[in-house]
Design an enzyme around this catalytic site. Structure first.
Site, PDB file in Angstrom:
ATOM      1  CG  ASP A 168      -2.099  -0.983   0.990  1.00  7.31           C
ATOM      2  OD1 ASP A 168      -2.291  -1.437  -0.146  1.00  7.31           O
ATOM      3  OD2 ASP A 168      -2.799  -1.291   1.960  1.00  7.31           O
ATOM      4  CE1 TYR A 211      -9.843  -4.371   5.900  1.00  2.69           C
ATOM      5  CE2 TYR A 211      -8.848  -5.350   3.938  1.00  2.69           C
ATOM      6  CZ  TYR A 211      -9.536  -5.485   5.139  1.00  2.69           C
ATOM      7  OH  TYR A 211      -9.917  -6.734   5.571  1.00  2.69           O
TER       8      TYR A 211
END
Length: 626
Positions: free
Chosen positions: A291, A375
């Site tokens: 990420d 998320y």
């Protein structure tokens, strides 16, 4: 100006102009990354107010028409290009994924006859309600993929435009997309699984039901204002002093953390994180996401809202970032700063004097949130009155879902027909420690049980074992909760009044590191996640634990390369890289939106002070107390 001041909108504009004047920006060139190139530590520590500063930026450029990419260092102060490197995508990896490439994927797959036919076989004909999800491709030695700029695409279905598509995965089918050629290279139509029908619209009162009416308001007020002081990017609070930074890749960065005027940590950040999934099926075996390196955590920062994301007497910092065209954009209220009560700090009721004393703990909170796809991640740095500091990473958002397959060992059923594969969220914190100076040493400290014997006749004794990490050959370590393992970072130059090195101790949570097979692709690419701690000798070029260009990198970059040098660590300028995180087998309570789960670590002073540093905290005089 300070060397670590965050880039301004004017500097980003100037950087773009400099790159353009140098002929590096063509009509199809994009800027996946543009950030401050921080000077070496010795230069920053030697800086004094009024000294000249050479402001330098690092830029990663991508020609979306050809796939060619370049890394550039450019001095804004001198108006010069200092260095540039043409990237070999097969060996060096690819630049981070651009927002516009997410949009392009939607157009590419919906123009592919094979993909459209596969959806039609599943009874899906309204493509406007299909949401292709562009996901990083990784490297799996698939013939014909080396050097291509790629994404892999799983898809979800909406029942109507406001319906949350995560409830309806179109499972068993994945498209491999070449972004440069703008076409589907390969379509994997592995299994025709029914699309789950039940909706999961957590923001729809018809789904959630009426809101509770039993919760009374909680108001956090500080009538006399907050206890911290802010000067530019510098924050001071109860003996702590730190500088706020914000990086498009790492997000929130804390610089030059000192306590009572003494250095503790030169730089602290989350330098990488990886989310590997456990489903080995042909449609999903490749699922793992970096990420920070692939999606740029800082670029995904949220604009925070008072009373929702933060509560109390709040101060905010905006984030100024370069967009894909190299132009500045401002995210308001990106970083939140506040202080909060944290229960009892210390307490004693004395048996002999009958004295009763209680002091309350308080902490300074520096935080931000980033949303990466499904998320949401919150990053919270806490600083305490007793000299401890802590990082807590919070995970929320929506599960990445699948069609439920009865008996699957890889996924849990969370709703009718709906599954969610098991996965991990593994973070790596880069901690450039300077405990009372740059010369530090790291000891691994274990509890030791002692057998009954002449020196321990009743078997009650236990002690500790200190193991010095003398060089990088010893520097890759695992947590061990059974041994109470911690790591002590001590000064090589300063001692306390008892003659012991002043120190801080890193307390790990000790949760599992990477669970994938050591010979797997993800273990090669995310080697940092295979151990809980790595200790390296400081080098200003060693910035990211999985290397600079993580996207589609074949692996072996970053920490494995650096550790192979086997440099001395004892009494040197050291950097700790701490891996920690969550292993998540989803549960029904995580659906349709996940309550926050959290992980992190604590650093506590250990002989840094000569006694309890919080003795002078006054009794509480809260005006609402009776």
């Amino acid at each position: 100006m300070h060397p670590l001041d965050r880039l301004t909108a004017e500097e980003i504009t100037a950087a773009r102009a400099l790159l353009d004047d140098a002929g590096l920006l063509g009509p199809t060139t994009r800027v996946p990354f543009l950030g401050l190139e921080e000077p070496a530590k010795d230069e920053v520590l030697a800086h004094r107010d009024g000294d000249p500063v050479d402001r330098t930026v690092r830029a990663v450029l991508l020609d979306v028409a050809t796939g060619a990419s370049t890394i550039v260092l450019a001095s804004l102060t001198r108006g010069e290009i200092d260095w540039q490197h043409a990237v070999d995508p097969a060996a060096d990896g690819q630049p981070a994924i651009l927002l516009e490439e997410f949009i392009a994927v939607d157009e590419i797959v919906k123009a592919d006859a094979g993909w459209v036919a596969a959806l039609k076989r599943r009874g899906i004909t309204d493509l406007d309600l299909v949401r292709p999800c562009p996901l990083s491709a990784g490297v799996f030695d698939i013939p014909g993929e080396a050097g291509r700029r790629m994404l892999r695409v799983l898809s979800f279905l909406q029942h109507r435009p406001e319906d949350h598509c995560w409830a309806h995965p179109i499972d068993g089918i994945v498209a491999y997309v070449d972004l440069t050629e703008r076409r589907v290279l390969e379509l994997i139509d592995h299994e025709d699984l029914r699309v789950p029908q039940e909706e999961g619209n957590y923001d729809d009162p018809a789904y959630v039901g009426p809101a509770r009416e039993t919760l009374r308001p909680i108001e956090i007020t500080q009538p006399d204002g907050a206890s911290f002081a802010i000067t530019g990017d510098v924050v001071e609070w109860e003996g702590w002093r730190l500088r706020i930074g914000f990086d498009p890749r790492e997000g929130l960065v804390l610089h030059q953390i000192t306590l009572e005027g003494r250095p503790v940590c030169y730089r602290a950040s989350v330098a990488e994180m990886v989310v590997p999934y456990a489903d080995p099926s042909p449609a999903r075996y490749w699922q793992n996401y970096f990420d920070a390196g692939e999606y740029l955590l800082g670029q995904q920062v949220n604009s925070l809202r008072n009373g929702c994301d933060c509560l109390g007497e709040i101060r905010y910092f905006d984030a100024v970032l370069a967009d894909g065209d190299g132009l500045p954009r401002t995210v308001e209220n990106a970083v939140c700063l506040h202080e909060e009560d944290f229960g009892v700090l210390w307490k004693h009721t004395d048996l002999f004097t009958e004295a009763q004393e209680t002091r309350r703990q308080r902490r300074l909170v520096v935080s931000y949130w980033a949303t990466v796809g499904n998320y949401d991640y919150g990053f919270y740095w806490y600083f305490y009155l007793d000299g401890s500091f802590q990082l807590e990473c919070k995970v929320s958002g929506v599960l990445f879902t699948s069609a439920h397959v009865e008996g699957s060992p890889w996924a849990e059923q969370v709703a009718p027909e709906l599954g969610a594969p098991g996965h991990q969220h593994l973070f790596n914190a880069r901690l450039d420690m300077t405990v009372d100076g740059v010369a530090n040493a790291v000891d691994e400290v274990d509890l030791v049980r002692l057998p009954i014997g002449p020196d321990n006749p009743y078997g009650n004794a236990f002690t500790r074992r200190f193991t010095r990490l003398a060089n990088e050959a010893d520097g890759a370590r695992d947590a061990d909760p059974a041994l109470g393992r911690v790591w002590r970072i001590g000064s090589a130059e300063r001692t306390n009044r008892l003659g012991k090195p002043t120190a801080f101790v890193l307390h790990p949570a000790g949760q599992p590191a990477l669970l994938a097979d050591p010979d797997s692709s993800i273990a090669r690419r995310a080697a940092f996640a295979t151990r809980h701690l790595w200790v390296t000798r400081y080098d200003p070029q060693e910035r990211y634990p999985a290397g600079e260009l993580v996207n589609q990198h074949p692996g072996g970059a970053g920490l494995p390369e650096w550790m192979a040098r086997e440099r001395d660590l004892d009494g040197e300028d050291v950097v700790l890289w701490h891996t920690f995180g969550l292993t998540h087998f989803p549960r029904p309570e995580d659906w349709p939106v996940m309550p926050v789960d959290a992980c992190g670590f604590v650093l506590r002073p250990y002989g840094f002070f000569d006694r309890n540093p919080a003795l002078d905290v006054p009794e509480s005089v809260a005006r609402h107390c009776h």
